[in-house]
Design a protein around this motif. Sequence first.
Motif, PDB file in Angstrom:
ATOM      1  N   VAL A 134       0.850  -1.193   0.000  1.00  0.00           N
ATOM      2  CA  VAL A 134       0.000   0.000   0.000  1.00  0.00           C
ATOM      3  C   VAL A 134       0.887   1.246   0.000  1.00  0.00           C
ATOM      4  O   VAL A 134       1.729   1.417   0.893  1.00  0.00           O
ATOM      5  CB  VAL A 134      -0.921   0.021   1.239  1.00  0.00           C
ATOM      6  CG1 VAL A 134      -1.873   1.212   1.163  1.00  0.00           C
ATOM      7  CG2 VAL A 134      -1.700  -1.288   1.360  1.00  0.00           C
ATOM      8  N   ASN A 135       0.697   2.106  -1.000  1.00  0.00           N
ATOM      9  CA  ASN A 135       1.430   3.365  -1.085  1.00  0.00           C
ATOM     10  C   ASN A 135       0.605   4.440  -0.383  1.00  0.00           C
ATOM     11  O   ASN A 135      -0.195   5.142  -1.004  1.00  0.00           O
ATOM     12  CB  ASN A 135       1.688   3.734  -2.542  1.00  0.00           C
ATOM     13  CG  ASN A 135       2.607   4.936  -2.688  1.00  0.00           C
ATOM     14  OD1 ASN A 135       2.724   5.761  -1.774  1.00  0.00           O
ATOM     15  ND2 ASN A 135       3.250   5.062  -3.830  1.00  0.00           N
ATOM     16  N   GLN A 167       0.954   8.155  -1.581  1.00  0.00           N
ATOM     17  CA  GLN A 167       0.157   8.488  -2.764  1.00  0.00           C
ATOM     18  C   GLN A 167      -1.324   8.613  -2.415  1.00  0.00           C
ATOM     19  O   GLN A 167      -2.015   9.497  -2.935  1.00  0.00           O
ATOM     20  CB  GLN A 167       0.350   7.405  -3.829  1.00  0.00           C
ATOM     21  CG  GLN A 167      -0.333   7.702  -5.153  1.00  0.00           C
ATOM     22  CD  GLN A 167      -0.067   6.609  -6.160  1.00  0.00           C
ATOM     23  OE1 GLN A 167      -0.390   5.444  -5.920  1.00  0.00           O
ATOM     24  NE2 GLN A 167       0.542   6.966  -7.279  1.00  0.00           N
ATOM     25  N   ILE A 168      -1.793   7.761  -1.523  1.00  0.00           N
ATOM     26  CA  ILE A 168      -3.201   7.816  -1.120  1.00  0.00           C
ATOM     27  C   ILE A 168      -3.511   9.150  -0.450  1.00  0.00           C
ATOM     28  O   ILE A 168      -4.527   9.798  -0.734  1.00  0.00           O
ATOM     29  CB  ILE A 168      -3.529   6.642  -0.170  1.00  0.00           C
ATOM     30  CG1 ILE A 168      -3.491   5.311  -0.931  1.00  0.00           C
ATOM     31  CG2 ILE A 168      -4.897   6.838   0.492  1.00  0.00           C
ATOM     32  CD1 ILE A 168      -3.528   4.101  -0.043  1.00  0.00           C
ATOM     33  N   ARG A 172      -7.117   8.699  -3.100  1.00  0.00           N
ATOM     34  CA  ARG A 172      -7.604   7.479  -3.756  1.00  0.00           C
ATOM     35  C   ARG A 172      -7.957   6.422  -2.715  1.00  0.00           C
ATOM     36  O   ARG A 172      -7.164   5.527  -2.407  1.00  0.00           O
ATOM     37  CB  ARG A 172      -6.544   6.946  -4.711  1.00  0.00           C
ATOM     38  CG  ARG A 172      -6.323   7.781  -5.955  1.00  0.00           C
ATOM     39  CD  ARG A 172      -7.483   7.619  -6.930  1.00  0.00           C
ATOM     40  NE  ARG A 172      -7.712   6.236  -7.288  1.00  0.00           N
ATOM     41  CZ  ARG A 172      -7.065   5.612  -8.289  1.00  0.00           C
ATOM     42  NH1 ARG A 172      -6.139   6.252  -8.982  1.00  0.00           N
ATOM     43  NH2 ARG A 172      -7.345   4.348  -8.579  1.00  0.00           N
ATOM     44  N   ASP A 189      -9.877   3.988  -2.948  1.00  0.00           N
ATOM     45  CA  ASP A 189      -9.989   2.635  -3.492  1.00  0.00           C
ATOM     46  C   ASP A 189      -8.684   1.861  -3.331  1.00  0.00           C
ATOM     47  O   ASP A 189      -8.676   0.625  -3.384  1.00  0.00           O
ATOM     48  CB  ASP A 189     -10.393   2.683  -4.974  1.00  0.00           C
ATOM     49  CG  ASP A 189      -9.400   3.483  -5.811  1.00  0.00           C
ATOM     50  OD1 ASP A 189      -9.119   4.642  -5.447  1.00  0.00           O
ATOM     51  OD2 ASP A 189      -8.905   2.944  -6.821  1.00  0.00           O
ATOM     52  N   GLN A 190      -7.549   2.598  -3.127  1.00  0.00           N
ATOM     53  CA  GLN A 190      -6.269   1.930  -2.917  1.00  0.00           C
ATOM     54  C   GLN A 190      -5.943   1.767  -1.431  1.00  0.00           C
ATOM     55  O   GLN A 190      -4.953   1.123  -1.084  1.00  0.00           O
ATOM     56  CB  GLN A 190      -5.155   2.738  -3.596  1.00  0.00           C
ATOM     57  CG  GLN A 190      -5.327   2.854  -5.105  1.00  0.00           C
ATOM     58  CD  GLN A 190      -4.268   3.737  -5.737  1.00  0.00           C
ATOM     59  OE1 GLN A 190      -3.386   4.255  -5.058  1.00  0.00           O
ATOM     60  NE2 GLN A 190      -4.359   3.918  -7.047  1.00  0.00           N
ATOM     61  N   ASP A 191      -6.758   2.382  -0.584  1.00  0.00           N
ATOM     62  CA  ASP A 191      -6.536   2.332   0.868  1.00  0.00           C
ATOM     63  C   ASP A 191      -7.344   1.160   1.428  1.00  0.00           C
ATOM     64  O   ASP A 191      -8.550   1.275   1.686  1.00  0.00           O
ATOM     65  CB  ASP A 191      -6.979   3.654   1.496  1.00  0.00           C
ATOM     66  CG  ASP A 191      -6.379   3.878   2.867  1.00  0.00           C
ATOM     67  OD1 ASP A 191      -5.642   2.999   3.336  1.00  0.00           O
ATOM     68  OD2 ASP A 191      -6.655   4.933   3.468  1.00  0.00           O
ATOM     69  N   ILE A 192      -6.701   0.032   1.616  1.00  0.00           N
ATOM     70  CA  ILE A 192      -7.385  -1.224   1.915  1.00  0.00           C
ATOM     71  C   ILE A 192      -8.098  -1.159   3.265  1.00  0.00           C
ATOM     72  O   ILE A 192      -7.566  -0.637   4.251  1.00  0.00           O
ATOM     73  CB  ILE A 192      -6.378  -2.386   1.916  1.00  0.00           C
ATOM     74  CG1 ILE A 192      -5.751  -2.513   0.522  1.00  0.00           C
ATOM     75  CG2 ILE A 192      -7.036  -3.701   2.325  1.00  0.00           C
ATOM     76  CD1 ILE A 192      -4.623  -3.522   0.456  1.00  0.00           C
TER      77      ILE A 192
END
Length: 328
Positions: free
Chosen positions: A204-205, A208-209, A214, A216-219
Amino acid sequence: MMGTAFGQVDTTPVNPVPGAGSQASVGQSAVDDADDELSPNYRAPAPPIDQDDSNVAMSELDDSKAIKVGDRLEYTVLEDREPPEVLLVDEDGNVDVPLLGDVSAVGQTARQFARKVSDALKQDFYYQATVLVSEHEGNARRGMVIVMGEVNKEGMVEIPSGDILRVSDAIMRAGGFTVYADSSRVSLIRPNPKNPEASERFDVNVAQILETGRLDQDIIVRANDRIFVARRGDTSGQYTISGAVNRPGVYPISIGQKIRLSEAILTAGGFTQFGDGSDVKLIRFDEEGNRDEQEIDVEEILEKGRMDTDVLLKPSDRIIVGEKWIKF
């Protein structure tokens, strides 16, 4: 059926046949004889639930409060004559309902959800399904995640009831990143309770989140997840160590660094009290995705200095330390 109590059936014979009394007596005598042979724990089958009673029972379910992520629901089907089960509303808003699998629940009331489940059960499994759903009293806790590495307060973070917790949220609750943290290299390890070797890893970056929003990229985290925040610095990759070590997680391999298996275990805090140093597995995949698994006796390496069996690690290697069998 009018005049019967909830769940009871009027068993008065309809249009009894004249002269059938002696036959009924003989039949009853046979039943009595059979009853004498039954186990003392035998229970006669419960009468079926009347359709009107079924509708009344489900109409009395709560229809004001919406179900939320993380809720625990008491669930039962009256026709099963079994005690209620406790079902969890997962991060996707679904409930794993027996026989049906995942069924969407979030945003519905208990009554709406019960009717939906009842309709689905009657399609394939039941002639009639009286589904009762209510809020479980133990809704306060949903579990914990562990946050390790370059955060200000390593340790356990509780998942709040009725809300979702993402990786970035968990890091913030752990005091945020240290000045040495590489927020672009955060790993989440998700264990598989049925197979410890099949745990999943997500990169997980977070930097960038936070910059782009974003989500949707943050689990979304789950109970027993482990989050590891790497330290800044140029690396050639990282390896994962899990099982019976004191600090399991994801560790970087610096450019030019040569790290052996035994060193990696010591970096992870060494074996736990029940760690079995003779039961260490090293799993790696080649460029074509072929899996290679080695079983290595690290205890012997540490005690006897067997450098010939102390493997040099490569990026993406996975180390799993087993536990000792305890005899009572």
